[in-house]
Write an enzyme that holds these catalytic residues in place. Structure first.
Site, PDB file in Angstrom:
ATOM      1  N   LYS A 119     -18.492 -30.514  24.102  1.00  0.00           N
ATOM      2  CA  LYS A 119     -18.925 -30.804  22.724  1.00  0.00           C
ATOM      3  C   LYS A 119     -20.411 -30.476  22.552  1.00  0.00           C
ATOM      4  O   LYS A 119     -20.840 -29.910  21.543  1.00  0.00           O
ATOM      5  CB  LYS A 119     -18.677 -32.281  22.384  1.00  0.00           C
ATOM      6  CG  LYS A 119     -17.216 -32.652  22.277  1.00  0.00           C
ATOM      7  CD  LYS A 119     -16.595 -32.046  21.021  1.00  0.00           C
ATOM      8  CE  LYS A 119     -15.094 -32.084  21.055  1.00  0.00           C
ATOM      9  NZ  LYS A 119     -14.452 -31.330  19.994  1.00  0.00           N
TER      10      LYS A 119
ATOM     11  N   SER B 187     -18.889 -35.456  18.782  1.00  0.00           N
ATOM     12  CA  SER B 187     -18.591 -36.802  19.276  1.00  0.00           C
ATOM     13  C   SER B 187     -19.886 -37.523  19.619  1.00  0.00           C
ATOM     14  O   SER B 187     -20.864 -36.893  20.041  1.00  0.00           O
ATOM     15  CB  SER B 187     -17.733 -36.669  20.536  1.00  0.00           C
ATOM     16  OG  SER B 187     -17.644 -37.885  21.209  1.00  0.00           O
TER      17      SER B 187
ATOM     18  N   TYR C   7     -15.469 -32.778  29.241  1.00  0.00           N
ATOM     19  CA  TYR C   7     -15.101 -32.909  27.828  1.00  0.00           C
ATOM     20  C   TYR C   7     -16.368 -33.096  26.985  1.00  0.00           C
ATOM     21  O   TYR C   7     -16.616 -32.353  26.014  1.00  0.00           O
ATOM     22  CB  TYR C   7     -14.146 -34.089  27.594  1.00  0.00           C
ATOM     23  CG  TYR C   7     -14.049 -34.427  26.124  1.00  0.00           C
ATOM     24  CD1 TYR C   7     -13.370 -33.589  25.255  1.00  0.00           C
ATOM     25  CD2 TYR C   7     -14.714 -35.540  25.591  1.00  0.00           C
ATOM     26  CE1 TYR C   7     -13.325 -33.860  23.888  1.00  0.00           C
ATOM     27  CE2 TYR C   7     -14.673 -35.823  24.233  1.00  0.00           C
ATOM     28  CZ  TYR C   7     -13.985 -34.973  23.386  1.00  0.00           C
ATOM     29  OH  TYR C   7     -13.960 -35.235  22.042  1.00  0.00           O
TER      30      TYR C   7
HETATM   31  P1  NAD Z   1      -5.534 -34.361  19.091  1.00  0.00           P
HETATM   32  O1  NAD Z   1      -5.278 -34.010  20.517  1.00  0.00           O
HETATM   33  O2  NAD Z   1      -4.561 -35.254  18.411  1.00  0.00           O
HETATM   34  O3  NAD Z   1      -5.687 -33.029  18.221  1.00  0.00           O
HETATM   35  C1  NAD Z   1      -6.181 -31.820  18.728  1.00  0.00           C
HETATM   36  C2  NAD Z   1      -5.228 -30.736  18.264  1.00  0.00           C
HETATM   37  O4  NAD Z   1      -5.709 -29.470  18.702  1.00  0.00           O
HETATM   38  C3  NAD Z   1      -3.806 -30.889  18.816  1.00  0.00           C
HETATM   39  O5  NAD Z   1      -2.883 -30.815  17.770  1.00  0.00           O
HETATM   40  C4  NAD Z   1      -3.657 -29.721  19.794  1.00  0.00           C
HETATM   41  O6  NAD Z   1      -2.321 -29.281  19.896  1.00  0.00           O
HETATM   42  C5  NAD Z   1      -4.591 -28.705  19.171  1.00  0.00           C
HETATM   43  N1  NAD Z   1      -5.123 -27.719  20.111  1.00  0.00           N
HETATM   44  C6  NAD Z   1      -5.684 -27.918  21.331  1.00  0.00           C
HETATM   45  N2  NAD Z   1      -6.077 -26.763  21.862  1.00  0.00           N
HETATM   46  C7  NAD Z   1      -5.782 -25.792  20.954  1.00  0.00           C
HETATM   47  C8  NAD Z   1      -5.949 -24.385  20.940  1.00  0.00           C
HETATM   48  N3  NAD Z   1      -6.520 -23.739  21.962  1.00  0.00           N
HETATM   49  N4  NAD Z   1      -5.515 -23.690  19.857  1.00  0.00           N
HETATM   50  C9  NAD Z   1      -4.926 -24.343  18.817  1.00  0.00           C
HETATM   51  N5  NAD Z   1      -4.745 -25.675  18.781  1.00  0.00           N
HETATM   52  C10 NAD Z   1      -5.164 -26.389  19.844  1.00  0.00           C
HETATM   53  O7  NAD Z   1      -7.008 -34.976  19.028  1.00  0.00           O
HETATM   54  P2  NAD Z   1      -7.777 -35.670  17.808  1.00  0.00           P
HETATM   55  O8  NAD Z   1      -8.037 -37.074  18.203  1.00  0.00           O
HETATM   56  O9  NAD Z   1      -7.115 -35.378  16.541  1.00  0.00           O
HETATM   57  O10 NAD Z   1      -9.162 -34.901  17.894  1.00  0.00           O
HETATM   58  C11 NAD Z   1      -9.511 -33.846  17.025  1.00  0.00           C
HETATM   59  C12 NAD Z   1     -10.896 -33.355  17.387  1.00  0.00           C
HETATM   60  O11 NAD Z   1     -11.825 -34.426  17.262  1.00  0.00           O
HETATM   61  C13 NAD Z   1     -11.015 -32.839  18.823  1.00  0.00           C
HETATM   62  O12 NAD Z   1     -11.867 -31.718  18.828  1.00  0.00           O
HETATM   63  C14 NAD Z   1     -11.660 -34.003  19.542  1.00  0.00           C
HETATM   64  O13 NAD Z   1     -12.371 -33.586  20.672  1.00  0.00           O
HETATM   65  C15 NAD Z   1     -12.563 -34.543  18.469  1.00  0.00           C
HETATM   66  N6  NAD Z   1     -12.932 -35.957  18.673  1.00  0.00           N
HETATM   67  C16 NAD Z   1     -11.942 -36.890  18.770  1.00  0.00           C
HETATM   68  C17 NAD Z   1     -12.269 -38.222  18.994  1.00  0.00           C
HETATM   69  C18 NAD Z   1     -11.199 -39.269  19.170  1.00  0.00           C
HETATM   70  O14 NAD Z   1     -11.491 -40.321  19.727  1.00  0.00           O
HETATM   71  N7  NAD Z   1      -9.966 -39.046  18.734  1.00  0.00           N
HETATM   72  C19 NAD Z   1     -13.625 -38.589  19.081  1.00  0.00           C
HETATM   73  C20 NAD Z   1     -14.603 -37.601  18.947  1.00  0.00           C
HETATM   74  C21 NAD Z   1     -14.237 -36.288  18.735  1.00  0.00           C
HETATM   75  C1  WQD Z   2     -13.296 -48.018  24.212  1.00  0.00           C
HETATM   76  C2  WQD Z   2     -13.631 -49.282  25.000  1.00  0.00           C
HETATM   77  C3  WQD Z   2     -13.429 -48.953  27.373  1.00  0.00           C
HETATM   78  C4  WQD Z   2      -9.096 -48.279  27.381  1.00  0.00           C
HETATM   79  C5  WQD Z   2     -13.809 -41.989  24.340  1.00  0.00           C
HETATM   80  C6  WQD Z   2     -14.512 -40.718  24.709  1.00  0.00           C
HETATM   81  C7  WQD Z   2     -15.345 -40.240  23.547  1.00  0.00           C
HETATM   82  C8  WQD Z   2     -14.538 -40.129  22.292  1.00  0.00           C
HETATM   83  C9  WQD Z   2     -13.657 -41.307  22.033  1.00  0.00           C
HETATM   84  C10 WQD Z   2     -12.780 -38.449  22.233  1.00  0.00           C
HETATM   85  C11 WQD Z   2     -14.460 -49.017  26.250  1.00  0.00           C
HETATM   86  C12 WQD Z   2     -12.401 -49.960  26.885  1.00  0.00           C
HETATM   87  C13 WQD Z   2     -10.395 -48.521  26.992  1.00  0.00           C
HETATM   88  C14 WQD Z   2      -8.407 -49.256  28.151  1.00  0.00           C
HETATM   89  C15 WQD Z   2     -10.362 -50.650  28.074  1.00  0.00           C
HETATM   90  N1  WQD Z   2     -13.852 -38.890  22.365  1.00  0.00           N
HETATM   91  N2  WQD Z   2     -11.019 -49.690  27.341  1.00  0.00           N
HETATM   92  N3  WQD Z   2      -9.068 -50.411  28.458  1.00  0.00           N
HETATM   93  O1  WQD Z   2     -14.661 -44.524  25.960  1.00  0.00           O
HETATM   94  O2  WQD Z   2     -15.745 -45.216  23.766  1.00  0.00           O
HETATM   95  O3  WQD Z   2     -14.765 -42.968  23.990  1.00  0.00           O
HETATM   96  O4  WQD Z   2     -12.977 -41.744  23.212  1.00  0.00           O
HETATM   97  O5  WQD Z   2     -12.371 -37.467  21.878  1.00  0.00           O
HETATM   98  O6  WQD Z   2     -15.885 -39.018  23.908  1.00  0.00           O
HETATM   99  O7  WQD Z   2     -15.352 -40.954  25.817  1.00  0.00           O
HETATM  100  O8  WQD Z   2     -13.242 -44.909  23.875  1.00  0.00           O
HETATM  101  O9  WQD Z   2     -11.108 -46.015  23.447  1.00  0.00           O
HETATM  102  O10 WQD Z   2     -11.516 -44.975  25.715  1.00  0.00           O
HETATM  103  O11 WQD Z   2     -12.735 -47.050  25.074  1.00  0.00           O
HETATM  104  O12 WQD Z   2     -10.913 -51.699  28.389  1.00  0.00           O
HETATM  105  O13 WQD Z   2      -7.237 -49.072  28.542  1.00  0.00           O
HETATM  106  O14 WQD Z   2     -12.393 -49.837  25.478  1.00  0.00           O
HETATM  107  O15 WQD Z   2     -13.926 -49.336  28.622  1.00  0.00           O
HETATM  108  O16 WQD Z   2     -15.307 -50.125  26.422  1.00  0.00           O
HETATM  109  P1  WQD Z   2     -14.682 -44.463  24.491  1.00  0.00           P
HETATM  110  P2  WQD Z   2     -12.061 -45.693  24.530  1.00  0.00           P
END
Ligand code: NAD
Ligand code: WQD
Length: 336
Positions: free
Chosen positions: A153, A124, A149
């Site tokens: 990462k 991330s 969190y």
């Molecule tokens: P998500 O919560 O939809 O998916 C994560 C999945 O992992 C879920 O289906 C959950 O049931 C499964 N899971 C959790 N713990 C587990 C375990 N111990 N064993 C097996 N399965 C498990 O989230 P996402 O948005 O799809 O994110 C996927 C990955 O990308 C995550 O590692 C997240 O940290 C990373 N990521 C997401 C974002 C974002 O904004 N969505 C940003 C940066 C990184």
């Molecule tokens: C985006 C913008 C908020 C919600 C987070 C995690 C990061 C990554 C993605 C996940 C910001 C604003 C948000 C709301 C708002 N990881 N906001 N009202 O904070 O960039 O990143 O998610 O797995 O690690 O930190 O994303 O979508 O939460 O926020 O005003 O109800 O929207 O302040 O400026 P962020 P976000």
């Protein structure tokens, strides 16, 4: 070629499984369904017109992992499984370190023992901490995260870099996502948060569909165009395409490689609201409130390295991100 996808039932994982099936890979999806639904992968199978193998289980279960690697010829792992709610991670750090760090280490041990050394890891942009300048390239320093969190990462990135240094057989992609949004254009799969969404895009979509009254905008006094936070939103279909490219590139190189997956463009919270309203025809009422603790003012990627080394770049603009989010949300007002 068979790929193990951990967290395959989740938001990004389900889109990745679909893209893999469409590209001809065989897929084993492992998920404990902690934050997702079994239904996502049923829909993926329908969309792809192909079957996958689903295993309900946990990445912390070493016996299960050993059985999977013994029974299938797995060539690579896409590792999405983990917990991702920033606020929850502050309240429950042990759950985050156990799942995201402990679970990852167990998975890497099982891979090593099974002789599987190709891995794509979901990192991330949060690993950059409070950035000094924009855009963020992969050479920007990483920093201690403001929450468990983000810290989980960063720790897993370090584990994987050490692993690649120790054993030259490993081929590892550390993909630093910026802000994934959007949904598959069919509207059949998308982001389905449990409870009130923590992230901006699903919150906007739930207000528009009538599930929530109004959006709270966290901070209108940042030094940005309109005072609200700026982020690099990337369409989930573009994001998973980056994973497929990384998988291919890893076939011919070893070591641990960091790639940003972002568009290189930042939009403010109010720009996101306006763009969503324009596409959906729905009003998204909001109030301006205090900043959210731990938020940075702005954050966007320098995507040059991925373009050069992966021959990948994001294609979808804001309109597609909004249209696809709205199609998913309006077809599935209560998620799966
Ligand atoms: P998500 O919560 O939809 O998916 C994560 C999945 O992992 C879920 O289906 C959950 O049931 C499964 N899971 C959790 N713990 C587990 C375990 N111990 N064993 C097996 N399965 C498990 O989230 P996402 O948005 O799809 O994110 C996927 C990955 O990308 C995550 O590692 C997240 O940290 C990373 N990521 C997401 C974002 C974002 O904004 N969505 C940003 C940066 C990184
Ligand atoms: C985006 C913008 C908020 C919600 C987070 C995690 C990061 C990554 C993605 C996940 C910001 C604003 C948000 C709301 C708002 N990881 N906001 N009202 O904070 O960039 O990143 O998610 O797995 O690690 O930190 O994303 O979508 O939460 O926020 O005003 O109800 O929207 O302040 O400026 P962020 P976000």
């Amino acid at each position: 070629m068979t790929v193990l996808v951990t967290g395959g039932a989740g938001y990004i994982g389900s889109h990745a499984v679909l893209a893999l099936l469409e590209a001809g890979y065989s897929v084993l999806a492992l998920d404990n369904l902690a934050t997702s639904s079994r239904e996502s992968l049923r829909r993926v199978e329908r969309l792809a017109g192909r079957q996958l193998t689903f295993i309900e289980g946990d990445i912390r279960d070493r016996q299960l992992l050993d059985k999977l690697f013994a029974e299938h010829t797995i060539e690579a792992v896409l590792h999405f499984a983990g917990l991702k709610a920033v606020g929850e991670s502050v309240a429950e750090p042990l759950a985050y370190y156990a799942n995201n760090v402990g679970g990852s280490v167990t998975l890497f041990q099982a891979m090593a023992d099974a002789g599987v050394h190709r891995l794509v890891f979901s990192s991330s942009a949060t690993v950059y901490g409070e950035p000094e300048s924009m855009p963020l390239s992969e050479s920007a320093p990483t920093a201690r995260a403001s929450n468990p969190y983000g810290q989980s990462k960063l720790v897993v990135e370090e584990v994987l870099k050490d692993l690649a240094r120790a054993d030259a057989r490993w081929s590892i992609a550390l993909l630093r996502y910026f802000n994934p949004v959007g949904a598959h254009p069919s509207g059949e799969i998308g982001e389905d948060p449990q409870g009130p969404p923590n992230n901006l895009m699903p919150y906007i979509a739930q207000v528009a569909v009538g599930k929530r009254e109004q959006l709270t905008v966290f901070g209108a006094d940042y030094a940005t165009r309109d005072g609200t936070g700026v982020r690099d939103y990337i369409h989930v279909v573009d994001l998973v395409e980056g994973h497929l490219r990384a998988l291919e590139v890893l076939e011919n190189c070893t070591g641990a490689h960091v790639w940003n997956l972002g568009t290189g463009r930042g939009y403010s919270v109010l720009e996101m609201v306006a763009a969503f309203e324009a596409i959906s025809g729905k009003r998204v009422p909001y109030t301006l409130q205090a900043r959210r603790k731990g938020d940075v003012a702005e954050c966007w990627a320098d995507p040059t390295k991925a373009r050069k080394e992966l021959d990948w770049q994001a294609r979808c603009g804001l309109e597609e991100m909004m249209a696809d989010t709205w199609r998913w949300q309006s077809k599935n007002p209560n998620g799966y």
